[in-house]
Design a protein around this motif. Structure first.
Motif, PDB file in Angstrom:
ATOM      1  N   ILE A 139      20.202  17.680  24.657  1.00 10.21           N
ATOM      2  CA  ILE A 139      20.127  19.133  24.842  1.00 10.21           C
ATOM      3  C   ILE A 139      21.229  19.790  24.005  1.00 10.21           C
ATOM      4  O   ILE A 139      22.408  19.482  24.164  1.00 10.21           O
ATOM      5  N   ASN A 140      20.821  20.666  23.119  1.00 10.10           N
ATOM      6  CA  ASN A 140      21.772  21.321  22.234  1.00 10.10           C
ATOM      7  C   ASN A 140      22.435  22.509  22.940  1.00 10.10           C
ATOM      8  O   ASN A 140      21.772  23.313  23.579  1.00 10.10           O
ATOM      9  N   ILE A 141      23.762  22.578  22.807  1.00 10.30           N
ATOM     10  CA  ILE A 141      24.500  23.693  23.420  1.00 10.30           C
ATOM     11  C   ILE A 141      24.691  24.785  22.374  1.00 10.30           C
ATOM     12  O   ILE A 141      25.187  24.527  21.280  1.00 10.30           O
ATOM     13  N   LEU A 142      24.284  26.003  22.708  1.00  8.23           N
ATOM     14  CA  LEU A 142      24.360  27.096  21.739  1.00  8.23           C
ATOM     15  C   LEU A 142      25.662  27.876  21.861  1.00  8.23           C
ATOM     16  O   LEU A 142      26.268  28.260  20.868  1.00  8.23           O
ATOM     17  N   VAL A 143      26.068  28.157  23.099  1.00 11.50           N
ATOM     18  CA  VAL A 143      27.293  28.920  23.349  1.00 11.50           C
ATOM     19  C   VAL A 143      27.940  28.349  24.604  1.00 11.50           C
ATOM     20  O   VAL A 143      27.245  27.877  25.497  1.00 11.50           O
ATOM     21  N   ILE A 144      29.259  28.378  24.649  1.00 16.28           N
ATOM     22  CA  ILE A 144      29.986  27.871  25.814  1.00 16.28           C
ATOM     23  C   ILE A 144      30.912  28.967  26.323  1.00 16.28           C
ATOM     24  O   ILE A 144      31.527  29.672  25.531  1.00 16.28           O
ATOM     25  N   SER A 145      31.023  29.116  27.640  1.00 12.52           N
ATOM     26  CA  SER A 145      32.114  29.944  28.146  1.00 12.52           C
ATOM     27  C   SER A 145      32.629  29.341  29.449  1.00 12.52           C
ATOM     28  O   SER A 145      31.893  28.673  30.170  1.00 12.52           O
ATOM     29  N   THR A 146      33.898  29.567  29.730  1.00 13.52           N
ATOM     30  CA  THR A 146      34.466  28.955  30.926  1.00 13.52           C
ATOM     31  C   THR A 146      35.335  29.956  31.679  1.00 13.52           C
ATOM     32  O   THR A 146      35.857  30.902  31.107  1.00 13.52           O
ATOM     33  N   SER A 147      35.440  29.744  32.981  1.00 14.66           N
ATOM     34  CA  SER A 147      36.445  30.444  33.767  1.00 14.66           C
ATOM     35  C   SER A 147      37.114  29.370  34.605  1.00 14.66           C
ATOM     36  O   SER A 147      36.790  28.192  34.476  1.00 14.66           O
ATOM     37  N   GLU A 148      38.024  29.784  35.485  1.00 16.41           N
ATOM     38  CA  GLU A 148      38.746  28.794  36.278  1.00 16.41           C
ATOM     39  C   GLU A 148      37.813  27.898  37.102  1.00 16.41           C
ATOM     40  O   GLU A 148      38.054  26.712  37.235  1.00 16.41           O
ATOM     41  N   GLY A 151      36.846  22.915  42.838  1.00  7.76           N
ATOM     42  CA  GLY A 151      37.422  21.592  42.611  1.00  7.76           C
ATOM     43  C   GLY A 151      37.798  21.346  41.164  1.00  7.76           C
ATOM     44  O   GLY A 151      38.658  20.521  40.861  1.00  7.76           O
ATOM     45  N   MET A 152      37.185  22.085  40.238  1.00  6.92           N
ATOM     46  CA  MET A 152      37.482  21.816  38.816  1.00  6.92           C
ATOM     47  C   MET A 152      38.853  22.332  38.399  1.00  6.92           C
ATOM     48  O   MET A 152      39.369  21.961  37.348  1.00  6.92           O
ATOM     49  N   ILE A 153      39.465  23.157  39.238  1.00  5.11           N
ATOM     50  CA  ILE A 153      40.818  23.642  38.922  1.00  5.11           C
ATOM     51  C   ILE A 153      41.776  22.450  38.818  1.00  5.11           C
ATOM     52  O   ILE A 153      42.648  22.413  37.970  1.00  5.11           O
ATOM     53  N   THR A 154      41.576  21.472  39.693  1.00  5.91           N
ATOM     54  CA  THR A 154      42.514  20.339  39.719  1.00  5.91           C
ATOM     55  C   THR A 154      41.952  19.062  39.100  1.00  5.91           C
ATOM     56  O   THR A 154      42.695  18.133  38.828  1.00  5.91           O
ATOM     57  N   ALA A 155      40.628  18.999  38.881  1.00  3.33           N
ATOM     58  CA  ALA A 155      40.060  17.753  38.349  1.00  3.33           C
ATOM     59  C   ALA A 155      39.921  17.832  36.833  1.00  3.33           C
ATOM     60  O   ALA A 155      39.258  18.723  36.308  1.00  3.33           O
ATOM     61  N   PRO A 156      40.545  16.917  36.100  1.00  2.00           N
ATOM     62  CA  PRO A 156      40.419  16.949  34.646  1.00  2.00           C
ATOM     63  C   PRO A 156      39.086  16.342  34.180  1.00  2.00           C
ATOM     64  O   PRO A 156      38.447  15.604  34.930  1.00  2.00           O
ATOM     65  N   GLY A 157      38.681  16.670  32.965  1.00  2.00           N
ATOM     66  CA  GLY A 157      37.550  15.978  32.360  1.00  2.00           C
ATOM     67  C   GLY A 157      36.172  16.507  32.730  1.00  2.00           C
ATOM     68  O   GLY A 157      35.161  15.918  32.357  1.00  2.00           O
TER      69      GLY A 157
END
Ligand code: ASP
Ligand code: MG
Length: 403
Positions: free
Chosen positions: A368-377, A348-354
């Motif tokens: 909560i501190n974020i150390l590293v981020i990665s994303t895919s589709e 669902g995140m392919i079409t939903a922004p934000g």
């Protein structure tokens, strides 16, 4: 008449009582006039026990013999199931993989099923028999027994479903299905009714061990719907499918987390072409799996910092490899052993922004501190301190309406 493939995992056939119970489930499908094909794992603990025995004989057990040994567990459970079905009045027999045959390719212990010759099975089904087939194994072109990787009975079931053109493939296990997140981490985790193959692949490879990822891949490639359900209680399970029919408009389907990750930062490496490759070459040669990677923007154009994650088991080896690496120079090396990757997954995140914003905001609200981020589709992952995992899962579960 429908053809159904039923697969039973180790705990489902883990005792004589369990086997009797499983035979009632098989009988119920047969009574509904289905053609029923059964795949079974070894009784729980048996494969591990065989592995331990092999180690006592030799810590360098010959590979083909190792597979010959490990494949015996399924022979026992299948014969017991067939024997019980005969006892309660059904026509049934066990089939070992080489008797069918199920033909595999590739190295011992990690073969892939190439072909299943279904002619004899089909005749047997037509005559009302219930074949009980050994999961997790096959035979290669040298007529030697092979195995296809731990938990491989799932893959056997999928490939049988493919070659026999089954209408349904049902994986019976000891959980009720796939959950929005690990119920051990979060009490409000809910059973997912339907999940896409791709989402399941992400969930599976990120640690929700309901099904072996390669078998989900096989199912996807061959377009076979899989139903995962419990053999312990009568309840509907989870459907793993590629079909968009009757999906809810949920954006996020599930949240997964990893254990035993470690983060490494190399501070002050040269910012020129080939440096990252020089860092990762020895790691790949040593079969160290690198997961998330980020390189900071270089402020002075000369040096940069590189951060990546690996499994904590590989930490010592990785540290050594980096320190020994003559191809790179750096200022400092730092480690963090207690980190975990938390991911939200959903087509669902392919079409939903934000979605990214909502995830980060939710984590920030819990400091909560974020150390590293990665994303895919279809996935956003963050690396956080392990001590915050439960809190992160609960806030994200709420944020994306999974509670
Ligand atoms: N008995 C094998 C194992 O324990 C295969 C399976 O359970 O699917 O890995
Ligand atoms: Mg198993």
């Amino acid at each position: 008449m429908k053809t159904v493939v039923l697969k039973f995992g180790g705990t489902s056939v883990g005792s004589i009582d369990r086997i009797k119970k499983v035979c009632k489930i098989i009988a119920s499908y047969k009574k509904k006039k289905n053609k029923v094909v059964v795949i079974s794992s070894a009784m729980s603990g048996v494969t591990n026990d065989l592995i331990n025995k092999s180690k006592l004989i030799s810590n360098n057990f010959e590979k083909a013999e190792y597979d010959a040994l490990l494949s015996t567990g399924e022979q026992v459970s299948c014969a017991l199931i067939a024997g019980r079905l005969n006892h309660i009045g059904f026509k049934s027999r066990s089939w070992q993989s080489w008797q069918i045959p199920i033909i595999t390719e590739g190295p011992y212990s990690s073969g892939r099923i190439k072909r299943v010759i279904v002619k004899n099975l089909k005749d047997y089904l037509k005559n009302g028999g219930i074949p009980i087939i050994t999961g997790f194994q096959g035979v290669n072109n040298k007529f030697r027994l092979t195995t296809i990787g731990r938990s491989g009975s799932d893959a056997t079931a999928i490939m049988l479903a493919k070659f026999i053109k089954a209408d349904e493939c049902i994986i019976y296990t000891d959980v009720e299905g796939v959950y929005t997140t690990d119920p051990r981490n979060y009490k409000k985790a809910k059973k997912i009714e339907k999940i896409f193959y791709d989402e399941m692949l992400e969930m599976a490879s990120l640690g929700s061990k309901v099904m072996q990822p390669t078998s989900v891949q096989d199912a996807k490639l061959n377009n076979i719907d899989i139903n995962v359900k419990s053999s312990f209680i009568l309840k509907s399970g989870t459907l793993i499918t590629g079909s968009k029919k009757a999906f809810s408009d949920q954006i996020i389907t599930g949240i997964s987390s990893t254990k035993n990750d470690a983060k490494i930062t190399i501070v002050g490496v040269k910012d020129r072409p080939g440096v990252a490759a020089s860092i990762f070459k020895p790691l790949s040669k040593n079969l160290i799996n690198v997961d998330m990677v980020v390189q900071n923007i270089s402020l002075n154009g000369k040096e940069t910092d590189l951060t990546f994650t690996i499994k904590s088991d590989d930490l010592q080896k990785t540290e050594k490899l980096i320190k020994q690496n003559k191809k790179i120079s750096f200022k400092k090396l730092s480690f963090d052993k207690d980190v975990s990757k938390v991911s939200i997954i959903g087509v669902g995140m392919i079409t939903a922004p934000g979605i990214t914003y909502r995830m980060f905001q939710a984590l920030a609200s819990k400091k909560i501190n974020i150390l590293v981020i990665s994303t895919s589709e279809i996935k956003i992952s963050v690396l956080i301190s392990t001590k915050h995992v439960k809190k992160a899962i609960s806030v994200l579960h709420k944020e994306f309406n999974l509670d």
